[in-house]
Design a protein around this motif. Structure first.
Motif, PDB file in Angstrom:
ATOM      1  N   ALA A 359      66.675  30.027  80.256  1.00  0.00           N
ATOM      2  CA  ALA A 359      67.380  30.920  81.707  1.00  0.00           C
ATOM      3  C   ALA A 359      67.318  31.870  81.574  1.00  0.00           C
ATOM      4  N   LEU A 360      67.393  32.570  79.834  1.00  0.00           N
ATOM      5  CA  LEU A 360      66.838  33.983  79.864  1.00  0.00           C
ATOM      6  C   LEU A 360      65.490  34.896  80.484  1.00  0.00           C
ATOM      7  N   GLN A 361      64.584  34.256  80.309  1.00  0.00           N
ATOM      8  CA  GLN A 361      63.150  34.152  80.224  1.00  0.00           C
ATOM      9  C   GLN A 361      62.651  34.225  82.063  1.00  0.00           C
ATOM     10  N   VAL A 362      64.070  33.013  82.516  1.00  0.00           N
ATOM     11  CA  VAL A 362      63.853  33.090  83.924  1.00  0.00           C
ATOM     12  C   VAL A 362      64.022  34.424  84.125  1.00  0.00           C
ATOM     13  N   LEU A 363      65.314  34.950  83.780  1.00  0.00           N
ATOM     14  CA  LEU A 363      66.261  36.329  84.471  1.00  0.00           C
ATOM     15  C   LEU A 363      64.849  37.325  83.789  1.00  0.00           C
ATOM     16  N   LYS A 364      64.524  37.530  83.220  1.00  0.00           N
ATOM     17  CA  LYS A 364      63.361  38.659  82.584  1.00  0.00           C
ATOM     18  C   LYS A 364      61.889  38.620  83.709  1.00  0.00           C
ATOM     19  N   GLY A 365      61.855  37.224  83.910  1.00  0.00           N
ATOM     20  CA  GLY A 365      60.634  37.136  84.774  1.00  0.00           C
ATOM     21  C   GLY A 365      59.513  36.420  83.725  1.00  0.00           C
ATOM     22  N   PHE A 366      58.571  35.844  84.108  1.00  0.00           N
ATOM     23  CA  PHE A 366      57.579  35.075  83.247  1.00  0.00           C
ATOM     24  C   PHE A 366      56.422  36.102  83.392  1.00  0.00           C
ATOM     25  N   PHE A 367      56.201  37.102  83.238  1.00  0.00           N
ATOM     26  CA  PHE A 367      55.372  38.350  83.474  1.00  0.00           C
ATOM     27  C   PHE A 367      56.029  39.676  82.178  1.00  0.00           C
ATOM     28  N   LYS A 368      57.168  38.602  81.456  1.00  0.00           N
ATOM     29  CA  LYS A 368      57.639  40.043  80.305  1.00  0.00           C
ATOM     30  C   LYS A 368      58.552  38.836  79.299  1.00  0.00           C
ATOM     31  N   PRO A 369      57.254  37.620  78.337  1.00  0.00           N
ATOM     32  CA  PRO A 369      57.859  36.574  78.133  1.00  0.00           C
ATOM     33  C   PRO A 369      58.530  37.753  76.401  1.00  0.00           C
ATOM     34  N   LEU A 370      59.630  36.540  76.034  1.00  0.00           N
ATOM     35  CA  LEU A 370      60.202  37.067  74.932  1.00  0.00           C
ATOM     36  C   LEU A 370      59.203  36.737  73.977  1.00  0.00           C
ATOM     37  N   SER A 371      59.380  37.574  73.094  1.00  0.00           N
ATOM     38  CA  SER A 371      58.731  37.263  71.182  1.00  0.00           C
ATOM     39  C   SER A 371      58.244  35.511  70.561  1.00  0.00           C
ATOM     40  N   GLN A 372      57.560  35.852  70.168  1.00  0.00           N
ATOM     41  CA  GLN A 372      57.982  34.880  69.593  1.00  0.00           C
ATOM     42  C   GLN A 372      59.818  34.438  67.948  1.00  0.00           C
ATOM     43  N   LYS A 373      59.681  35.478  68.053  1.00  0.00           N
ATOM     44  CA  LYS A 373      60.463  36.037  67.279  1.00  0.00           C
ATOM     45  C   LYS A 373      62.306  36.055  67.454  1.00  0.00           C
ATOM     46  N   GLN A 374      62.020  36.532  69.233  1.00  0.00           N
ATOM     47  CA  GLN A 374      63.186  36.150  70.121  1.00  0.00           C
ATOM     48  C   GLN A 374      63.750  35.282  70.323  1.00  0.00           C
ATOM     49  N   ALA A 375      62.703  34.556  71.017  1.00  0.00           N
ATOM     50  CA  ALA A 375      63.315  33.000  70.735  1.00  0.00           C
ATOM     51  C   ALA A 375      63.054  32.319  69.735  1.00  0.00           C
ATOM     52  N   GLN A 376      62.714  32.818  68.364  1.00  0.00           N
ATOM     53  CA  GLN A 376      63.472  32.135  67.151  1.00  0.00           C
ATOM     54  C   GLN A 376      64.682  32.509  66.748  1.00  0.00           C
ATOM     55  N   ASP A 377      64.669  33.638  66.902  1.00  0.00           N
ATOM     56  CA  ASP A 377      65.961  34.381  66.287  1.00  0.00           C
ATOM     57  C   ASP A 377      67.347  33.636  67.578  1.00  0.00           C
ATOM     58  N   PHE A 378      66.812  33.929  68.443  1.00  0.00           N
ATOM     59  CA  PHE A 378      68.463  33.285  70.031  1.00  0.00           C
ATOM     60  C   PHE A 378      68.409  31.750  68.896  1.00  0.00           C
ATOM     61  N   ALA A 379      67.728  31.215  68.891  1.00  0.00           N
ATOM     62  CA  ALA A 379      67.901  29.584  68.973  1.00  0.00           C
ATOM     63  C   ALA A 379      68.450  29.274  67.493  1.00  0.00           C
ATOM     64  N   ASP A 380      68.258  30.395  66.635  1.00  0.00           N
ATOM     65  CA  ASP A 380      69.047  29.846  65.348  1.00  0.00           C
ATOM     66  C   ASP A 380      70.035  30.475  65.219  1.00  0.00           C
ATOM     67  N   GLU A 381      70.460  31.424  66.133  1.00  0.00           N
ATOM     68  CA  GLU A 381      71.904  31.657  66.471  1.00  0.00           C
ATOM     69  C   GLU A 381      72.834  31.089  67.067  1.00  0.00           C
ATOM     70  N   TYR A 382      72.287  30.488  68.166  1.00  0.00           N
ATOM     71  CA  TYR A 382      73.077  29.393  69.069  1.00  0.00           C
ATOM     72  C   TYR A 382      72.972  27.711  68.130  1.00  0.00           C
ATOM     73  N   ILE A 383      72.037  27.886  67.695  1.00  0.00           N
ATOM     74  CA  ILE A 383      72.069  25.920  67.049  1.00  0.00           C
ATOM     75  C   ILE A 383      73.235  26.386  65.989  1.00  0.00           C
ATOM     76  N   LYS A 384      73.452  27.495  65.871  1.00  0.00           N
ATOM     77  CA  LYS A 384      74.459  27.392  64.021  1.00  0.00           C
ATOM     78  C   LYS A 384      75.906  28.025  65.369  1.00  0.00           C
ATOM     79  N   LYS A 385      75.806  29.148  66.238  1.00  0.00           N
ATOM     80  CA  LYS A 385      76.966  29.007  66.984  1.00  0.00           C
ATOM     81  C   LYS A 385      77.487  27.829  67.366  1.00  0.00           C
ATOM     82  N   LEU A 386      76.755  26.484  68.094  1.00  0.00           N
ATOM     83  CA  LEU A 386      77.540  25.915  68.442  1.00  0.00           C
ATOM     84  C   LEU A 386      77.098  24.337  68.158  1.00  0.00           C
TER      85      LEU A 386
END
Length: 500
Positions: A359-386
């Motif tokens: 959903a965040l990538q859709v909001l940013k637009g697919f021509f502005k992809p999240l970096s691999q590090k950003q994607a991994q950091d976000f995933a790690d954060e919410y895997i832990k949080k939830l």
């Protein structure tokens, strides 16, 4: 006289790389009983069923049927020994007739005696009280009747043991009653039924005994009448009763009673929901309540523009806006967790990480992809949080349990930091522990100022989580309940009377 065991399992253990799925588990099924197999997602229920049905080979342990040792090496061997299984997702062919579905896979079509097949199907349907005709196309049958036909197919294979895995998850109240009548008839014939469900009320309505698993271990086997519901929940979760009841003490913070976060006037869509008015305040948890088909989901989809909006006016924080597409809604700070987790929620082949950032990538637009590090950091954060249980963020989401898939979709929307989040059936088909986690999360988000609409087919869950309920019937709003009037009885009264 000791009841006759049709199935007996002792010392069953099975391991996968890095995981002991079952650890010295015992299970017995008596002839002519309905036995609930209970536990949270990941408790080992599915693994035990797959051992019974020959999908998995056990590492250790013994299994006997009618006192005879067995060792199934395939599901076909289990089926030939009288074990029938009906899964949550109906695995029949909607374009074939009822009779063809009942006898498919038994010989080649060129050798089928169609008249005899239809006659036998008619006899079986009649004997089980299933309201369908042999020549009727399966797709024309209701979901409940299709479920019964799947059971009839299993029963016709000289079934001694019938395993029903979440058979009621997509059925309404009347359809569940019909299914229970069928189960009672099979029980009277001596069929042993293993019943897996997340609906605790159904366990106490239909079953004779309960076996509880937790983390791959046997917690105990109980007579249903002697195990209070709150104790069952405690045994499934491994938590004290006070801890389970804690959610009862929490209350949503319905603050910010000034300008609504979201306000709709005469909103309608092409899904058939009648024009309705709706508001939600900052920090409020409200919900659409009603029976299946009442229009509760259609109303939520109209707010998010998941269905085509055909009329009405929308204001966000007092400002008139146009929301004609889900992307419009997302850009205005609205998130939506859909009712159909598998069809509309997860992208099954993608990883947990990719599902979280979608959903965040859709909001940013697919021509502005999240970096691999950003994607991994976000995933790690919410895997832990939830507390998402997954081997890694790279694991395909289809490999996760239903409850953990639901948490991933929640993480997807929380990552966008919405002002207003719509949750349609967020706890359907998931275990009790995860339900409590999600309910507490909802109230926690509300206390932080997020507005949430919570929809559930379980009214007690709605009254516990929401501070205001909009009651629907026949696709229109028939009442609104708050405060002391927010009880199950009041909700059912409004539904029955069509208004307050």
């Amino acid at each position: 006289m000791e009841p006759e065991n049709i199935l007996k399992m002792e010392g069953i253990s099975i391991s996968f790389p890095g995981v002991k799925a079952l650890d010295n588990v015992a299970f017995t099924l008596r002839k002519g009983e309905i036995h609930a197999l209970m536990g949270e997602n990941g408790a080992g229920k599915s693994t035990l069923v797959k051992v019974i049905t020959g999908v998995y080979e056990k590492d250790t342990g013994n299994i006997t049927i009618d006192g005879q040792p067995i060792h199934f090496k395939s599901p076909q061997e289990a089926q030939n020994s009288g074990i029938g299984t009906v899964y949550q997702e109906i695995t029949l062919c909607p374009n074939l007739t009822v009779a063809e579905n009942m006898f498919i896979g038994r010989g080649h079509y060129s050798f089928v005696h169609w008249k005899h097949m239809n006659e036998k199907a008619a006899q079986l349907l009649d004997s089980l009280g299933i309201p369908a005709s042999p020549g009727q196309e399966l797709s024309s049958c209701s979901l409940a009747v299709q479920q019964m036909i799947a059971i009839a197919r299993a029963v016709d294979m000289d079934c001694k043991i019938l395993i029903l895995d979440e058979p009621t998850s997509s059925l309404d109240e009347d359809e569940v009653k019909k299914l229970f009548v069928l189960m009672g008839e099979l029980k009277a014939r001596g069929v042993g039924i293993i019943f897996i469900t997340h609906f605790l009320e159904q366990v106490y309505e239909i079953t004779d005994r309960i076996t509880v698993l937790r983390n791959g271990k046997l917690i105990g086997e109980y007579e249903t009448d002697s195990l209070p519901q709150i104790e069952l929940i405690s045994k499934m979760m491994g938590k004290a009763l006070e801890e389970i009841s804690e959610i009862e003490k929490l209350a949503p913070d319905a603050s910010g009673q000034c300008v609504p976060v979201f306000e709709a006037s005469a909103l309608s869509s092409d899904a058939g929901v009648r024009p309705f008015n709706f508001t939600i305040q900052k920090g409020e948890v409200n919900g659409f309540a009603g029976l299946l088909g009442s229009g509760r989901s259609e109303s939520a989809r109209a707010i998010f523009a998941a269905d085509k909006v055909t009329g009405g006016e929308v204001r966000i924080k007092g400002q008139r806006v146009k929301i004609r597409t889900p992307l419009n809604a997302m850009k205005r700070g609205i998130g939506y967790l859909p009712e159909d987790r598998k069809g509309d929620g997860i992208i099954a082949e993608l990883s947990v990480r990719d599902n979280i950032i979608l959903a965040l990538q859709v909001l940013k637009g697919f021509f502005k992809p999240l970096s691999q590090k950003q994607a991994q950091d976000f995933a790690d954060e919410y895997i832990k949080k939830l507390n998402i249980k997954t081997p890694t963020a790279d694991t395909p989401i289809k490999s996760l349990s239903g409850g953990n898939q639901q948490k991933v979709i929640l993480a997807r929307w929380l990552l966008t930091h919405p002002d207003y989040l719509i949750l349609d059936e967020p706890t359907r088909g998931i275990d009790v522990g995860t339900k409590v986690e999600i309910q507490k999360l909802v109230l926690g988000l509300a206390s932080e100022g997020m507005s949430l609409t919570f929809i559930s087919s379980e009214i007690d869950e709605m009254t516990r989580t929401c501070s205001r309920l909009i009651v629907m019937k026949d696709r229109e709003i028939v009442g609104e309940l708050t405060g002391a009037n927010l009880t199950e009885n009041d909700v059912m009264h409004v539904i029955a009377q069509g208004g307050i």
